[in-house]
Design a protein around this motif. Structure first.
Motif, PDB file in Angstrom:
ATOM      1  N   ASN A  62      -0.714  11.603 -13.927  1.00  0.00           N
ATOM      2  CA  ASN A  62      -0.866  10.711 -15.083  1.00  0.00           C
ATOM      3  C   ASN A  62      -1.735   9.513 -14.710  1.00  0.00           C
ATOM      4  O   ASN A  62      -1.939   9.218 -13.533  1.00  0.00           O
ATOM      5  N   VAL A  63      -2.240   8.806 -15.718  1.00  0.00           N
ATOM      6  CA  VAL A  63      -3.140   7.674 -15.479  1.00  0.00           C
ATOM      7  C   VAL A  63      -2.360   6.526 -14.828  1.00  0.00           C
ATOM      8  O   VAL A  63      -1.370   6.046 -15.381  1.00  0.00           O
ATOM      9  N   PRO A  64      -2.801   6.063 -13.649  1.00  0.00           N
ATOM     10  CA  PRO A  64      -2.062   5.012 -12.929  1.00  0.00           C
ATOM     11  C   PRO A  64      -2.432   3.612 -13.387  1.00  0.00           C
ATOM     12  O   PRO A  64      -3.510   3.371 -13.926  1.00  0.00           O
ATOM     13  N   LEU A  65      -1.511   2.691 -13.137  1.00  0.00           N
ATOM     14  CA  LEU A  65      -1.822   1.269 -13.225  1.00  0.00           C
ATOM     15  C   LEU A  65      -2.649   0.894 -12.002  1.00  0.00           C
ATOM     16  O   LEU A  65      -2.544   1.535 -10.951  1.00  0.00           O
ATOM     17  N   GLU A  66      -3.431  -0.156 -12.138  1.00  0.00           N
ATOM     18  CA  GLU A  66      -4.120  -0.709 -10.971  1.00  0.00           C
ATOM     19  C   GLU A  66      -3.070  -1.371 -10.072  1.00  0.00           C
ATOM     20  O   GLU A  66      -2.024  -1.813 -10.559  1.00  0.00           O
ATOM     21  N   PRO A  67      -3.324  -1.462  -8.771  1.00  0.00           N
ATOM     22  CA  PRO A  67      -2.328  -2.070  -7.868  1.00  0.00           C
ATOM     23  C   PRO A  67      -1.883  -3.464  -8.311  1.00  0.00           C
ATOM     24  O   PRO A  67      -0.679  -3.761  -8.277  1.00  0.00           O
ATOM     25  N   GLU A  68      -2.817  -4.305  -8.735  1.00  0.00           N
ATOM     26  CA  GLU A  68      -2.424  -5.666  -9.139  1.00  0.00           C
ATOM     27  C   GLU A  68      -1.533  -5.647 -10.377  1.00  0.00           C
ATOM     28  O   GLU A  68      -0.679  -6.520 -10.547  1.00  0.00           O
ATOM     29  N   GLN A  69      -1.667  -4.636 -11.244  1.00  0.00           N
ATOM     30  CA  GLN A  69      -0.798  -4.521 -12.421  1.00  0.00           C
ATOM     31  C   GLN A  69       0.606  -4.076 -12.024  1.00  0.00           C
ATOM     32  O   GLN A  69       1.590  -4.521 -12.605  1.00  0.00           O
ATOM     33  N   LEU A  70       0.686  -3.194 -11.054  1.00  0.00           N
ATOM     34  CA  LEU A  70       1.978  -2.670 -10.615  1.00  0.00           C
ATOM     35  C   LEU A  70       2.888  -3.782 -10.093  1.00  0.00           C
ATOM     36  O   LEU A  70       4.091  -3.778 -10.331  1.00  0.00           O
ATOM     37  N   PHE A  71       2.290  -4.750  -9.400  1.00  0.00           N
ATOM     38  CA  PHE A  71       3.067  -5.824  -8.764  1.00  0.00           C
ATOM     39  C   PHE A  71       3.056  -7.132  -9.564  1.00  0.00           C
ATOM     40  O   PHE A  71       3.572  -8.140  -9.100  1.00  0.00           O
ATOM     41  N   ALA A  72       2.478  -7.112 -10.760  1.00  0.00           N
ATOM     42  CA  ALA A  72       2.241  -8.359 -11.497  1.00  0.00           C
ATOM     43  C   ALA A  72       3.495  -8.981 -12.101  1.00  0.00           C
ATOM     44  O   ALA A  72       3.621 -10.202 -12.123  1.00  0.00           O
ATOM     45  N   LEU A  73       4.418  -8.161 -12.580  1.00  0.00           N
ATOM     46  CA  LEU A  73       5.523  -8.721 -13.354  1.00  0.00           C
ATOM     47  C   LEU A  73       6.864  -8.096 -12.970  1.00  0.00           C
ATOM     48  O   LEU A  73       7.187  -6.999 -13.422  1.00  0.00           O
ATOM     49  N   PRO A  74       7.632  -8.782 -12.142  1.00  0.00           N
ATOM     50  CA  PRO A  74       8.954  -8.238 -11.814  1.00  0.00           C
ATOM     51  C   PRO A  74       9.870  -8.301 -13.041  1.00  0.00           C
ATOM     52  O   PRO A  74       9.754  -9.201 -13.875  1.00  0.00           O
ATOM     53  N   LEU A  75      10.762  -7.338 -13.139  1.00  0.00           N
ATOM     54  CA  LEU A  75      11.730  -7.308 -14.232  1.00  0.00           C
ATOM     55  C   LEU A  75      12.767  -8.412 -14.071  1.00  0.00           C
ATOM     56  O   LEU A  75      13.161  -9.058 -15.029  1.00  0.00           O
ATOM     57  N   THR A  76      13.197  -8.618 -12.834  1.00  0.00           N
ATOM     58  CA  THR A  76      14.199  -9.653 -12.577  1.00  0.00           C
ATOM     59  C   THR A  76      14.050 -10.173 -11.148  1.00  0.00           C
ATOM     60  O   THR A  76      13.467  -9.526 -10.292  1.00  0.00           O
ATOM     61  N   ASN A  77      14.591 -11.336 -10.935  1.00  0.00           N
ATOM     62  CA  ASN A  77      14.519 -12.052  -9.662  1.00  0.00           C
ATOM     63  C   ASN A  77      15.948 -12.475  -9.317  1.00  0.00           C
ATOM     64  O   ASN A  77      16.528 -13.281 -10.039  1.00  0.00           O
ATOM     65  N   GLU A 129       0.824  -1.208   0.000  1.00  0.00           N
ATOM     66  CA  GLU A 129       0.000   0.000   0.000  1.00  0.00           C
ATOM     67  C   GLU A 129       0.860   1.261   0.000  1.00  0.00           C
ATOM     68  O   GLU A 129       0.550   2.240  -0.680  1.00  0.00           O
ATOM     69  N   GLN A 130       1.946   1.253   0.752  1.00  0.00           N
ATOM     70  CA  GLN A 130       2.846   2.400   0.793  1.00  0.00           C
ATOM     71  C   GLN A 130       3.565   2.583  -0.546  1.00  0.00           C
ATOM     72  O   GLN A 130       3.745   3.719  -1.009  1.00  0.00           O
ATOM     73  N   ILE A 131       3.979   1.474  -1.165  1.00  0.00           N
ATOM     74  CA  ILE A 131       4.606   1.552  -2.493  1.00  0.00           C
ATOM     75  C   ILE A 131       3.625   2.150  -3.485  1.00  0.00           C
ATOM     76  O   ILE A 131       3.967   3.044  -4.268  1.00  0.00           O
ATOM     77  N   TYR A 132       2.382   1.682  -3.460  1.00  0.00           N
ATOM     78  CA  TYR A 132       1.381   2.186  -4.404  1.00  0.00           C
ATOM     79  C   TYR A 132       1.122   3.679  -4.170  1.00  0.00           C
ATOM     80  O   TYR A 132       0.994   4.450  -5.123  1.00  0.00           O
ATOM     81  N   SER A 133       1.083   4.101  -2.938  1.00  0.00           N
ATOM     82  CA  SER A 133       0.899   5.511  -2.620  1.00  0.00           C
ATOM     83  C   SER A 133       2.067   6.349  -3.161  1.00  0.00           C
ATOM     84  O   SER A 133       1.856   7.427  -3.742  1.00  0.00           O
ATOM     85  N   GLU A 134       3.288   5.876  -2.988  1.00  0.00           N
ATOM     86  CA  GLU A 134       4.469   6.569  -3.529  1.00  0.00           C
ATOM     87  C   GLU A 134       4.400   6.630  -5.053  1.00  0.00           C
ATOM     88  O   GLU A 134       4.749   7.645  -5.670  1.00  0.00           O
ATOM     89  N   TYR A 135       3.960   5.543  -5.683  1.00  0.00           N
ATOM     90  CA  TYR A 135       3.803   5.484  -7.138  1.00  0.00           C
ATOM     91  C   TYR A 135       2.796   6.534  -7.610  1.00  0.00           C
ATOM     92  O   TYR A 135       3.052   7.263  -8.579  1.00  0.00           O
ATOM     93  N   LEU A 136       1.652   6.654  -6.934  1.00  0.00           N
ATOM     94  CA  LEU A 136       0.640   7.635  -7.318  1.00  0.00           C
ATOM     95  C   LEU A 136       1.184   9.060  -7.198  1.00  0.00           C
ATOM     96  O   LEU A 136       0.929   9.908  -8.055  1.00  0.00           O
ATOM     97  N   THR A 137       1.949   9.324  -6.150  1.00  0.00           N
ATOM     98  CA  THR A 137       2.575  10.634  -5.983  1.00  0.00           C
ATOM     99  C   THR A 137       3.577  10.902  -7.105  1.00  0.00           C
ATOM    100  O   THR A 137       3.602  11.989  -7.689  1.00  0.00           O
ATOM    101  N   TRP A 138       4.383   9.913  -7.436  1.00  0.00           N
ATOM    102  CA  TRP A 138       5.383  10.021  -8.500  1.00  0.00           C
ATOM    103  C   TRP A 138       4.733  10.298  -9.842  1.00  0.00           C
ATOM    104  O   TRP A 138       5.263  11.052 -10.659  1.00  0.00           O
ATOM    105  N   LEU A 139       3.561   9.712 -10.105  1.00  0.00           N
ATOM    106  CA  LEU A 139       2.880   9.882 -11.396  1.00  0.00           C
ATOM    107  C   LEU A 139       2.496  11.326 -11.676  1.00  0.00           C
ATOM    108  O   LEU A 139       2.370  11.720 -12.829  1.00  0.00           O
TER     109      LEU A 139
END
Length: 89
Positions: free
Chosen positions: A17-32, A4-14
């Motif tokens: 601009n039109v945001p991704l939904e929370p489930e989209q933001l966390f759906a696909l990591p670039l690397t592991n 929730e805190q990450i998503y809040s920071e993301y919304l502030t950063w945007l």
């Protein structure tokens, strides 16, 4: 940080601009990546990168999830702790 805190920071950063939904933001990591390992534990990071066009500039929102696992005698892992971070530039 929590999701929730990450998503809040993301919304502030945007900045409106039109945001991704929370489930989209966390759906696909670039690397592991495993970033630390010993006989008793493993620390793993999932890195996420979200692009955004701000005017004519491409910018990136970067964050990671850090997971700490305990190893048993067979090498099997049990999640001990998970947290989110925004790396400092």
């Amino acid at each position: 940080m929590t999701k929730e805190q990450i998503y809040s920071e993301y919304l502030t950063w945007l900045d409106g601009n039109v945001p991704l939904e929370p489930e989209q933001l966390f759906a696909l990591p670039l690397t592991n990546r495993d970033v630390a390992e010993d006989d008793l534990s493993v620390t793993n990071r999932l890195y996420f990168v979200v692009p955004d066009l701000h005017g004519n500039s491409l910018r990136l929102f970067v964050f990671f999830e850090e997971n700490r696992f305990l190893k048993d005698t067979d090498g099997d892992l049990s999640l001990l702790h998970s947290d989110f971070f925004i790396p400092m530039p």
